[in-house]
Enzyme design. Structure first.
Site, PDB file in Angstrom:
ATOM      1  N   PRO A   2       0.802  -1.217   0.000  1.00 40.22           N
ATOM      2  CA  PRO A   2       0.000   0.000   0.000  1.00 40.22           C
ATOM      3  C   PRO A   2       0.842   1.279   0.000  1.00 40.22           C
ATOM      4  CG  PRO A   2      -0.382  -1.331   1.980  1.00 40.22           C
ATOM      5  CD  PRO A   2       0.755  -1.928   1.257  1.00 40.22           C
ATOM      6  N   GLU A   3       0.648   2.104  -1.003  1.00 39.04           N
ATOM      7  CA  GLU A   3       1.265   3.427  -1.068  1.00 39.04           C
ATOM      8  C   GLU A   3       0.118   4.445  -1.132  1.00 39.04           C
ATOM      9  OE1 GLU A   3       4.309   3.617  -4.098  1.00 39.04           O
ATOM     10  OE2 GLU A   3       4.823   1.518  -3.836  1.00 39.04           O
ATOM     11  N   HIS A  93      -3.978 -14.037  10.848  1.00 42.54           N
ATOM     12  CA  HIS A  93      -3.214 -12.782  11.015  1.00 42.54           C
ATOM     13  C   HIS A  93      -4.112 -11.562  11.190  1.00 42.54           C
ATOM     14  CE1 HIS A  93       0.206 -15.183   9.859  1.00 42.54           C
ATOM     15  NE2 HIS A  93      -0.344 -15.454   8.697  1.00 42.54           N
ATOM     16  N   ARG A 112       2.655  -9.790   7.688  1.00 38.00           N
ATOM     17  CA  ARG A 112       4.065  -9.477   7.952  1.00 38.00           C
ATOM     18  C   ARG A 112       4.276  -8.532   9.122  1.00 38.00           C
ATOM     19  NH1 ARG A 112       6.142  -9.130   1.793  1.00 38.00           N
ATOM     20  NH2 ARG A 112       4.054  -9.883   1.381  1.00 38.00           N
ATOM     21  N   ARG A 155      20.594  18.124  -2.324  1.00 39.45           N
ATOM     22  CA  ARG A 155      20.516  16.753  -1.818  1.00 39.45           C
ATOM     23  C   ARG A 155      21.463  15.891  -2.640  1.00 39.45           C
ATOM     24  NH1 ARG A 155      15.852  15.707   1.300  1.00 39.45           N
ATOM     25  NH2 ARG A 155      16.813  13.710   1.719  1.00 39.45           N
TER      26      ARG A 155
END
Length: 274
Positions: A2-3, A93, A112, A155
């Site tokens: 998921p982003e 889970h 996880r 940067r």
DNA sequence: TTAAATTCCTGTAAGC
DNA sequence: TGCTTACAGGAATTTA
């Protein structure tokens, strides 16, 4: 995993079903998934609370409760937030369940266990470092290419690493970092501070485009991502480079390259991305 | 201060 | 076929 687009999809799906509801019961089957405050206090604090809004910040889902309290969900790698009938068999889970006053149940599942649940006011969560300070939202109209240029200047890290840094820009993960760099025709190992204003403008536009299209398609179901109803997203079939190492570039036909940058796999086209 | 490496964790897939 | 091993990655933490 998921982003921003996946988290946005879940938040938008849940919003009309959660706003106005009151939490009547909370059970933690794996209490350490709660990182703040102590699990017992978490349960005591959330039960009886009414949900006032559902939002997103970076990859965090923000479920706002009365009195400025927020229930914060980060899905990590494999987290899933689902709204189900309580009679639905409990998936393996499943770490937390929240019963609502309309009879539905919100479940958090995370094989996880890289994800986490937080509860507190925004100030308290920031103060306790439970939630880190985040950079601007890349799809916010107020975040312009000039802002991005200023953040990239000086940067010395590689573009890929900078895009993944949540304090520089919030919500971008490995999928959409690779996708936006390909759209912008930039190599992932370019030093961020070496980009011209023009190149940053291109990356800014590409990033927005990658994220907005993915939101339209309800996110990418690579690995375990599913929406709040357990359904797949549609973006995974439309990805340009992510997960396609060795396969031909859609633009030039050359096999896509795989390199490791900042400990992450990065797929790109050596011909199209300079 | 910044950048890179390490760690956590389990399901999946490749290899023998 | 069945076992072992490597790999995937978000972000906190550690090291340089």
């Amino acid at each position: 995993m998921p982003e921003l687009p996946e988290v946005e999809t879940i938040a938008a799906d849940l919003r009309p079903h959660l706003v106005g509801r009151t939490v009547v019961r909370c059970e933690l089957l794996f209490p350490t998934i709660v990182r703040h405050p102590e699990p017992e206090l978490f349960i005591d604090s959330v039960v009886g609370m009414r949900i006032s809004s559902v939002g997103r910040r970076g990859k965090y889902i923000l479920i706002r409760l009365v009195d400025d309290l927020m229930l914060v969900v980060h899905l990590g790698m494999s987290g899933q937030l689902r709204l189900v009938e309580p009679s639905t068999p409990l998936a393996t889970h499943t770490h937390a369940t929240l019963n609502l006053d309309d009879g539905m149940q919100l479940r958090y599942r995370d094989p996880r266990r890289f994800g986490r649940l937080l509860l507190g006011t925004e100030a308290a969560l920031l103060d306790s470092k439970a939630m880190p300070p985040l950079g601007p939202e890349p799809i916010d109209p107020g975040f312009g290419a000039d802002d991005m240029y200023q953040r990239f200047r000086r940067r010395k890290a590689k573009l890929k690493a900078i895009l993944l840094d949540q304090s520089t820009i919030a919500g971008v993960g490995n999928i959409y970092a690779d996708e936006s760099l390909h759209r912008a025709r930039l190599r992932p190992d370019r030093i961020a501070g070496s980009l011209s204003k023009k190149s940053v403008r291109r990356l800014h536009e590409s990033l927005r485009e990658s994220l907005l299209v993915a939101i339209q398609n309800r996110g990418s179901s690579v690995d375990t991502y599913r929406d709040a109803w357990g359904e797949f997203g549609g973006q995974q079939e439309r990805l340009l480079v992510y997960g396609r190492a060795g396969e031909p570039c859609f633009t030039c036909g050359r096999p896509l390259s795989l390199v490791r940058i900042a400990g992450r796999s990065s797929v790109f086209c050596r011909r199209c991305q300079r």
